[in-house]
Design an enzyme around this catalytic site. Structure first.
Site, PDB file in Angstrom:
ATOM      1  N   CYS A   1       2.950  24.598  49.045  1.00  0.00           N
ATOM      2  CA  CYS A   1       3.776  23.618  49.753  1.00  0.00           C
ATOM      3  C   CYS A   1       5.269  23.905  49.525  1.00  0.00           C
ATOM      4  CB  CYS A   1       3.361  22.205  49.354  1.00  0.00           C
ATOM      5  SG  CYS A   1       3.802  21.023  50.638  1.00  0.00           S
TER       6      CYS A   1
ATOM      7  N   HIS B   1      -2.177  21.945  50.267  1.00  0.00           N
ATOM      8  CA  HIS B   1      -2.508  21.874  48.834  1.00  0.00           C
ATOM      9  C   HIS B   1      -3.970  22.265  48.603  1.00  0.00           C
ATOM     10  CE1 HIS B   1       1.177  19.968  47.324  1.00  0.00           C
ATOM     11  NE2 HIS B   1       1.248  19.482  48.551  1.00  0.00           N
TER      12      HIS B   1
ATOM     13  N   GLU C   1      -5.395  23.191  45.989  1.00  0.00           N
ATOM     14  CA  GLU C   1      -5.929  22.754  44.694  1.00  0.00           C
ATOM     15  C   GLU C   1      -6.748  21.462  44.815  1.00  0.00           C
ATOM     16  OE1 GLU C   1      -2.815  22.572  45.683  1.00  0.00           O
ATOM     17  OE2 GLU C   1      -1.681  20.945  44.775  1.00  0.00           O
TER      18      GLU C   1
END
Ligand code: GLN
Length: 540
Positions: free
Chosen positions: A380, A515, A517
């Site tokens: 990001c 994102h 993750e």
């Protein structure tokens, strides 16, 4: 109807109620049941979106675009069940709804009160938007005794009465501390916490007692006696070597058995937790290690990047290496100390972030990774700053910057003023828009270009990833970038928003606007994290 399990916490905060809820959910799944986990947060913010990570840790974003508590990340990582907007509520959200209704005149002249209006909203939240779940686990944030949580405790007390005692269970997580001077584990804090809970009308059915050592049988019996809980329902939760051992420990202590007994459900079979023992083994007995430098702003607080830490460790699980994290405060980083701070790193990562403070240090780190061919992963903000760095140092646009910081001449990254939502409606923003809940949030598709590294990594053309940003890379510079080896290899399906940038003459240099993750699981590591850690491993 689903069975409800309410999880409260006592004595101190940070006892791991979230992990306990997620681990219990995993055990129930292994018994073949469908579960959902919800979080009730007593604070007055409408959501954690505007809170500093120092206050509240990471903001976890769901597919359907809610900014939620980081515990929802644990829930997803342990159960694989995708969380929804309707799985997290705060006092702020409850009051916002009630006050809007009051202004509309929907209470028909009544005095609006905590009981019944606030408690009714909470009860409605607990049971709404469910499908065919067998169990709904509701974790109440905070610690028993907090003023903020009183309406929540009252609401679950009422819920238990309304729905029949046999359909809901109260599990209280407490601490049994070891006092070194007397050489004893102390049960009094637990007794007091349960006393407080009972004074609010709730009799816990199961006590989960956190301790740093075995709790002797006598002490367990004593806790049961003073807290009016059956002896075998006082369950020790001894500190684990890895969070993934927690479901195994709970199984060994019989937590699943006690829960199923309570609901008069058959304990059909011994369950096999191979999934968690394999993950734990990989974490505890890796065959090598890699060091990843994370250049960020909230490096003093691991919870600020919770999902990122987890996803990196999942990449390590896949590659059978321990991932050592070297947190580097970006404000302290400059071209004269960078070599010293980053030369041991096998990979460098700049995570998501907001605001100008520390941005130049991150850009310096990106330049270092690019020029020294160290694997670089930009997430990001880390992607946006990578594009700025390359605009300055490859394209020679010295004033390249983001309009997030100031009105700049060359907005390589600019405010997103318009984008299409998943449902094809158009979202519009200006600089004056509110900050809360107004970013591009949630899951959006991206199309990956053929012959790109990411296409190979994902092994798919269309991907869906979660977003949380207000600014975007300015596509007007794409042509110049492309002719200089900087490849925009992923775009929104309408071809307007750059989603991924990668560098051609570099072993691993990828920046993503989303994102990744947030979707990684220990038993299903995210492809980008698998590949990034593999690239770092190749550097060792
Ligand atoms: N601050 C940037 C934006 O708003 C990046 C946000 C992020 O990293 N999550 O677009």
């Amino acid at each position: 109807m689903a069975q409800f399990i309410f999880v409260t916490g006592g004595v101190v905060s940070s006892l791991g109620k979230g992990l306990a809820s997620a681990s219990l959910a995993s055990l129930l799944q292994h018994h073949g049941y469908k579960v959902r986990i919800r979080k009730l947060d007593p604070y007055l913010n409408v959501d954690p979106g505007t809170m500093s990570p120092y206050q509240h840790g990471e903001v976890y974003v769901t597919d359907d675009g809610a900014e939620t508590d980081l515990d929802l990340g644990h829930y997803e990582r342990f159960t694989g069940v995708t969380s929804k907007k309707s799985d997290n509520i705060t006092s702020g959200k409850v009051y916002q709804k009630i006050i809007a209704k009051e202004r509309k005149g929907e209470y028909l002249g009544a005095t609006v009160q905590v009981i019944p209006h606030v408690t009714n909203e909470i009860k409605e939240f607990v049971s709404k938007d469910l499908g065919d779940e067998d169990f709904v686990i509701c974790e109440i944030g905070g610690t028993i005794g907090d003023i903020e949580s009183l309406p929540f405790i009252e609401a679950i007390r009422q819920f238990h009465n309304d729905n029949g005692h046999e359909n809901s269970l109260f599990m209280h997580v407490t601490l049994v501390p070891y006092i070194a001077s007397s050489g004893e584990l102390k049960t009094k804090p637990t007794q007091h916490s349960v006393k407080e809970l009972r004074s609010l009308g709730i009799q816990p059915n199961i006590l989960l007692c956190r301790a740093d050592r075995e709790i002797p049988e006598d002490e367990r019996r004593k806790i049961g006696l003073f807290c009016n809980v059956k002896g075998d329902c006082v369950i020790p939760a001894i500190n684990a070597n890895s969070i993934y051992e927690v479901p195994i420990n709970f199984l060994n202590e019989g937590l699943d058995k006690r829960v199923l007994e309570y609901f008069r459900l058959e304990y059909k079979k011994e369950i096999d937790l191979k999934m968690w023992s394999q993950v734990s083994k990989r974490i505890l007995e890796p065959e090598g290690s890699v060091e990843i430098g994370i250049v960020g702003k909230y490096t003093g607080l691991a919870d600020a990047y919770k999902s990122l830490n987890e996803a990196l460790s999942h990449g390590g699980i896949y590659n059978n290496v321990k991932v050592k994290l070297n947190w580097i405060e970006s404000e302290e980083l400059n071209s004269s100390n960078i070599e010293n701070k980053l030369n041991n790193c096998h990979g460098i990562l700049v995570p998501g972030g907001f605001g100008e403070r520390g941005a130049e240090g991150k850009i310096t780190a990106i330049k270092y990774a690019r020029e020294n061919k160290i694997p670089y992963f930009g997430i990001c903000f880390g992607m946006q700053l990578a594009v700025i760095e390359m605009a300055r140092n490859i394209l020679g646009i010295k004033e390249a910057n983001s309009s997030e910081f100031a009105d700049c001449k060359e907005s390589i990254v600019g405010l997103m003023t318009e984008w299409s939502n998943i449902d094809n409606t158009t979202e519009k923003r200006t600089k004056e828009s509110d900050l809360g809940g107004t970013m591009r949030l949630g899951a959006y598709d991206a199309k990956l270009k053929n012959n790109s590294k990411v296409r190979e990594i994902y092994d798919a053309e269309l991907i869906s990833e979660r977003h949380r940003h207000r600014y975007e890379v300015n596509n007007n510079y794409a042509k110049d970038f492309e002719s200089n080896g900087v490849h925009f290899s992923g775009y929104s399906p309408d071809g307007l928003l750059p989603e991924i940038v990668e560098l051609k003459n570099h072993p691993w240099f990828i920046g993503v606007q989303f994102h990744p993750e947030l979707k990684s699981k220990p038993f299903d590591p995210h492809p980008l994290f698998k590949s990034f850690i593999e690239a770092a491993k190749n550097k060792t």
